[in-house]
Design a protein around this motif. Structure first.
Motif, PDB file in Angstrom:
ATOM      1  N   LEU A 183      89.817  -2.777  40.158  1.00 30.89           N
ATOM      2  CA  LEU A 183      90.086  -3.809  39.165  1.00 30.89           C
ATOM      3  C   LEU A 183      89.163  -3.647  37.960  1.00 30.89           C
ATOM      4  O   LEU A 183      87.953  -3.494  38.102  1.00 30.89           O
ATOM      5  CB  LEU A 183      89.862  -5.191  39.784  1.00 30.89           C
ATOM      6  CG  LEU A 183      89.891  -6.400  38.848  1.00 30.89           C
ATOM      7  CD1 LEU A 183      91.269  -6.567  38.214  1.00 30.89           C
ATOM      8  CD2 LEU A 183      89.476  -7.659  39.592  1.00 30.89           C
ATOM      9  N   TYR A 184      89.765  -3.696  36.774  1.00 25.14           N
ATOM     10  CA  TYR A 184      89.016  -3.706  35.522  1.00 25.14           C
ATOM     11  C   TYR A 184      89.371  -4.982  34.771  1.00 25.14           C
ATOM     12  O   TYR A 184      90.542  -5.234  34.480  1.00 25.14           O
ATOM     13  CB  TYR A 184      89.363  -2.499  34.642  1.00 25.14           C
ATOM     14  CG  TYR A 184      88.893  -1.186  35.207  1.00 25.14           C
ATOM     15  CD1 TYR A 184      87.584  -0.768  35.036  1.00 25.14           C
ATOM     16  CD2 TYR A 184      89.768  -0.365  35.908  1.00 25.14           C
ATOM     17  CE1 TYR A 184      87.145   0.441  35.554  1.00 25.14           C
ATOM     18  CE2 TYR A 184      89.347   0.846  36.434  1.00 25.14           C
ATOM     19  CZ  TYR A 184      88.036   1.244  36.253  1.00 25.14           C
ATOM     20  OH  TYR A 184      87.610   2.440  36.774  1.00 25.14           O
ATOM     21  N   LYS A 206      90.025   5.407  28.968  1.00 25.11           N
ATOM     22  CA  LYS A 206      88.698   5.785  29.452  1.00 25.11           C
ATOM     23  C   LYS A 206      88.618   5.710  30.976  1.00 25.11           C
ATOM     24  O   LYS A 206      88.107   6.619  31.631  1.00 25.11           O
ATOM     25  CB  LYS A 206      87.641   4.870  28.819  1.00 25.11           C
ATOM     26  CG  LYS A 206      86.235   5.102  29.310  1.00 25.11           C
ATOM     27  CD  LYS A 206      85.706   6.468  28.923  1.00 25.11           C
ATOM     28  CE  LYS A 206      84.263   6.611  29.360  1.00 25.11           C
ATOM     29  NZ  LYS A 206      83.681   7.872  28.970  1.00 25.11           N
ATOM     30  N   ALA A 207      89.144   4.639  31.558  1.00 27.02           N
ATOM     31  CA  ALA A 207      89.036   4.437  33.004  1.00 27.02           C
ATOM     32  C   ALA A 207      89.864   5.438  33.801  1.00 27.02           C
ATOM     33  O   ALA A 207      89.430   5.897  34.858  1.00 27.02           O
ATOM     34  CB  ALA A 207      89.449   3.010  33.369  1.00 27.02           C
ATOM     35  N   THR A 208      91.043   5.761  33.313  1.00 24.04           N
ATOM     36  CA  THR A 208      91.934   6.633  34.090  1.00 24.04           C
ATOM     37  C   THR A 208      91.783   8.105  33.752  1.00 24.04           C
ATOM     38  O   THR A 208      92.047   8.959  34.597  1.00 24.04           O
ATOM     39  CB  THR A 208      93.413   6.251  33.874  1.00 24.04           C
ATOM     40  OG1 THR A 208      93.762   6.492  32.513  1.00 24.04           O
ATOM     41  CG2 THR A 208      93.677   4.806  34.269  1.00 24.04           C
ATOM     42  N   LEU A 259      90.082   0.363  19.826  1.00 20.55           N
ATOM     43  CA  LEU A 259      90.090   1.405  20.868  1.00 20.55           C
ATOM     44  C   LEU A 259      88.677   1.664  21.370  1.00 20.55           C
ATOM     45  O   LEU A 259      88.448   1.732  22.587  1.00 20.55           O
ATOM     46  CB  LEU A 259      90.671   2.717  20.298  1.00 20.55           C
ATOM     47  CG  LEU A 259      92.160   2.919  20.294  1.00 20.55           C
ATOM     48  CD1 LEU A 259      92.519   4.194  19.544  1.00 20.55           C
ATOM     49  CD2 LEU A 259      92.718   2.969  21.705  1.00 20.55           C
ATOM     50  N   ALA A 260      87.742   1.828  20.440  1.00 16.50           N
ATOM     51  CA  ALA A 260      86.348   2.125  20.802  1.00 16.50           C
ATOM     52  C   ALA A 260      85.738   0.990  21.635  1.00 16.50           C
ATOM     53  O   ALA A 260      85.010   1.244  22.598  1.00 16.50           O
ATOM     54  CB  ALA A 260      85.517   2.361  19.541  1.00 16.50           C
ATOM     55  N   CYS A 284      84.020  -1.050  27.170  1.00 21.29           N
ATOM     56  CA  CYS A 284      84.166  -1.946  28.334  1.00 21.29           C
ATOM     57  C   CYS A 284      84.071  -1.175  29.646  1.00 21.29           C
ATOM     58  O   CYS A 284      83.729  -1.752  30.685  1.00 21.29           O
ATOM     59  CB  CYS A 284      85.503  -2.688  28.288  1.00 21.29           C
ATOM     60  SG  CYS A 284      85.598  -3.943  27.009  1.00 21.29           S
ATOM     61  N   ILE A 285      84.377   0.096  29.619  1.00 18.78           N
ATOM     62  CA  ILE A 285      84.348   0.924  30.818  1.00 18.78           C
ATOM     63  C   ILE A 285      83.019   1.648  30.965  1.00 18.78           C
ATOM     64  O   ILE A 285      82.549   1.883  32.064  1.00 18.78           O
ATOM     65  CB  ILE A 285      85.516   1.938  30.805  1.00 18.78           C
ATOM     66  CG1 ILE A 285      86.857   1.228  30.644  1.00 18.78           C
ATOM     67  CG2 ILE A 285      85.519   2.804  32.055  1.00 18.78           C
ATOM     68  CD1 ILE A 285      87.189   0.175  31.679  1.00 18.78           C
ATOM     69  N   ASP A 286      82.380   2.000  29.866  1.00 18.28           N
ATOM     70  CA  ASP A 286      81.088   2.714  29.922  1.00 18.28           C
ATOM     71  C   ASP A 286      80.025   1.917  30.638  1.00 18.28           C
ATOM     72  O   ASP A 286      79.961   0.742  30.632  1.00 18.28           O
ATOM     73  CB  ASP A 286      80.615   3.052  28.510  1.00 18.28           C
ATOM     74  CG  ASP A 286      81.445   4.182  27.915  1.00 18.28           C
ATOM     75  OD1 ASP A 286      82.067   4.919  28.672  1.00 18.28           O
ATOM     76  OD2 ASP A 286      81.454   4.304  26.673  1.00 18.28           O
TER      77      ASP A 286
END
Length: 178
Positions: free
Chosen positions: A109-110, A137-139, A170-171, A176-178
């Motif tokens: 979950l993100y 980024k996540a996938t 986008l950035a 949010c994933i970093d």
């Protein structure tokens, strides 16, 4: 690699735009792609969802009954479509709108605060680009550079003033994933 992705929310949240952006970027990267939109009876505020397939092989059927990846932009979408997310799947939620806790421990979950980030950037319409950046980024299914180039191409001419805010969105999604 074959990814079956469902993107769902209300009309006006940019659901179709996320899907179209995915397939355009995927095609640019040499993938086989498919995009099938589905709209509710209302133009804006009704349900909207789309099925996206990204694959390095030929795509047999563009619509599927279960998905590996699911982007839920609102609670209605989450409640309706979460049961069909495959075990081991990935769920992305717009955490500003989806406030219910997801009670599945068999998925990743993100939680992405798309609306808050878009508001900070000064344009609520870029919430979808925040989600797209987080998804990429996540996938790792799509390259961020490809999406950036797509934004530059998509917002040309009189829409050129929208390039920077979409790139910023986008950035922020990537962050949010970093």
């Amino acid at each position: 690699m074959k990814k079956e992705i469902l993107i769902a929310g209300f009309g006006g949240q940019g659901v179709m735009s996320i899907g179209k952006s995915m397939v355009e970027a995927g095609a640019t990267e040499g993938l086989e792609v498919s995009w099938v939109p589905s709209y509710g009876p209302e133009m804006r505020g009704g349900s909207a969802n789309c099925y996206v397939v990204l694959s390095d092989e030929r795509i047999g059927a563009p619509v599927f009954s279960e998905w590996e990846e699911f982007i839920a932009m609102n609670m209605v979408a989450l409640n309706k479509f979460l049961p069909k997310l495959k075990e081991g799947g990935i769920l992305f939620v717009n955490s500003d709108v989806v406030t219910k806790e997801v009670e599945r421990d068999d998925i990743t979950l993100y939680k992405i605060p798309c609306d808050s980030i878009a508001a900070e950037l000064g344009n609520s319409k870029v919430a979808n680009m925040v989600m797209l950046g987080a998804y990429a980024k996540a996938t790792g299914n799509l390259k961020i550079e490809t999406l950036e180039e797509m934004v530059r191409h998509m917002f040309s001419g009189r829409k050129a003033k929208l390039i920077q805010i979409n790139l910023d969105a986008l950035a922020k999604g990537v962050e949010c994933i970093d």
